[in-house]
Write a protein that holds these residues in place. Structure first.
Motif, PDB file in Angstrom:
ATOM      1  N   GLU A   1       3.357   1.922   2.933  1.00 19.78           N
ATOM      2  CA  GLU A   1       4.013   2.884   3.199  1.00 19.78           C
ATOM      3  C   GLU A   1       3.283   4.655   3.080  1.00 19.78           C
ATOM      4  O   GLU A   1       2.344   4.494   2.677  1.00 19.78           O
ATOM      5  CB  GLU A   1       4.772   3.212   1.602  1.00 19.78           C
ATOM      6  N   LEU A   2       3.392   5.326   3.957  1.00 19.36           N
ATOM      7  CA  LEU A   2       2.713   6.510   4.108  1.00 19.36           C
ATOM      8  C   LEU A   2       3.589   7.710   3.589  1.00 19.36           C
ATOM      9  O   LEU A   2       4.635   7.904   4.538  1.00 19.36           O
ATOM     10  CB  LEU A   2       2.470   6.487   5.601  1.00 19.36           C
ATOM     11  N   TRP A   3       3.335   8.448   2.846  1.00 22.88           N
ATOM     12  CA  TRP A   3       3.901   9.603   2.102  1.00 22.88           C
ATOM     13  C   TRP A   3       3.243  10.753   2.598  1.00 22.88           C
ATOM     14  O   TRP A   3       2.000  11.067   2.332  1.00 22.88           O
ATOM     15  CB  TRP A   3       3.852   9.721   0.691  1.00 22.88           C
ATOM     16  N   CYS A   4       3.861  11.646   3.443  1.00 22.44           N
ATOM     17  CA  CYS A   4       3.316  12.855   3.932  1.00 22.44           C
ATOM     18  C   CYS A   4       3.553  14.141   3.188  1.00 22.44           C
ATOM     19  O   CYS A   4       4.722  14.201   2.935  1.00 22.44           O
ATOM     20  CB  CYS A   4       3.976  13.193   5.339  1.00 22.44           C
TER      21      CYS A   4
ATOM     22  N   VAL B   1       0.944  -1.397   0.029  1.00 30.07           N
ATOM     23  CA  VAL B   1      -0.042  -0.100  -0.050  1.00 30.07           C
ATOM     24  C   VAL B   1       0.932   1.391  -0.171  1.00 30.07           C
ATOM     25  O   VAL B   1       1.902   1.301   0.763  1.00 30.07           O
ATOM     26  CB  VAL B   1      -1.053   0.032   1.184  1.00 30.07           C
ATOM     27  N   LEU B   2       0.647   2.083  -0.569  1.00 27.14           N
ATOM     28  CA  LEU B   2       1.144   3.373  -0.661  1.00 27.14           C
ATOM     29  C   LEU B   2       0.119   4.589  -0.391  1.00 27.14           C
ATOM     30  O   LEU B   2      -0.751   5.001  -1.236  1.00 27.14           O
ATOM     31  CB  LEU B   2       1.772   3.945  -2.059  1.00 27.14           C
ATOM     32  N   GLY B   3       0.137   5.002   0.974  1.00 23.29           N
ATOM     33  CA  GLY B   3      -0.902   6.071   1.096  1.00 23.29           C
ATOM     34  C   GLY B   3      -0.416   7.374   1.140  1.00 23.29           C
ATOM     35  O   GLY B   3       0.957   7.493   1.601  1.00 23.29           O
ATOM     36  N   ILE B   4      -1.193   8.460   0.826  1.00 22.87           N
ATOM     37  CA  ILE B   4      -0.689   9.844   0.615  1.00 22.87           C
ATOM     38  C   ILE B   4      -1.445  10.645   1.617  1.00 22.87           C
ATOM     39  O   ILE B   4      -2.892  10.501   1.309  1.00 22.87           O
ATOM     40  CB  ILE B   4      -0.760  10.429  -0.697  1.00 22.87           C
TER      41      ILE B   4
END
Length: 212
Positions: free
Chosen positions: A99-102, A61-64
């Motif tokens: 992955e969490l992209w801030c 998962v790639l969360g933004i």
């Protein structure tokens, strides 16, 4: 808009957060035919437990997410080591296969989306005011490869209720926004939520164009 969301997380005004996996995700995701191992993009992800469900079902998962508070709460409430790194202009946390992209979703570009093969939107479209939704739909289309599927949860408010966020996005607007770049299938309209009159709808989308 960005500061408003940061303030909501900082002050704990997060009534939009669900404390369980969304039933429409569990019901309809298996029907999309997303292959195990496919990385899923989750725009404006908050600390959604839906990301953990996707990860348990063999999807990186790639969360933004714009609000750092949401990301820190997600990893604090999870299990496992957290790694942190930076890819300008984003700071990134990884816990397990999430992955969490801030940072700002509109600053996330195709070069950073190379491995993405599906998407899930339960709280991104409805978080955006009218003037921004068309920009969102276009930007999302640029990130999703042709032939790739996604699940969208939209929301309508009670008649006469023009408040937000979450903002009301009816079926006609969903089609107007996404049909130029996606094939759309309406899956369901939920029952109005007691007390709020909100009604959620589920949509399956597939990015138009030849599969590469």
């Amino acid at each position: 808009m960005g500061q408003e969301w940061r303030d909501r997380w900082r002050e704990g005004r997060i009534g939009f957060h669900r404390d369980a996996t969304h039933p429409a995700l569990m019901r309809y995701w298996p029907r999309l035919g997303v292959r195990p191992g496919t990385k899923v993009l989750v725009p404006l992800c908050g600390k959604s437990l839906d990301m953990r469900w996707l990860a348990r079902h063999d999807h990186p998962v790639l969360g933004i997410e714009l609000a750092e508070e949401a990301i820190e709460q997600f990893v604090a409430e999870g299990d496992g080591a957290v790694s942190r790194y930076r890819q300008e202009p984003f700071t990134i946390c990884r816990q397990g296969s999430v992955e969490l992209w801030c940072g700002d979703f509109f600053h996330f570009h195709i070069e950073q989306a190379a491995e993405i093969g599906a998407f899930y939107d339960r709280a991104a479209l409805i978080a955006l005011p009218d003037a921004t939704r068309q920009r969102y739909a276009f930007h999302l289309a640029q990130l999703i490869p042709p032939g790739s599927p996604g699940l969208l949860i939209s929301l309508t408010r009670a008649p006469g209720d023009t408040g937000g966020p979450p903002y009301s996005t009816d079926a006609a607007e969903v089609r107007e926004l996404f049909e130029p770049n996606f094939r759309i299938t309406h899956l369901e309209d939920g029952e109005p939520e007691p007390g709020s009159g909100f009604r959620e709808s589920a949509w399956a989308l597939v990015r138009r164009g030849p599969r590469v």
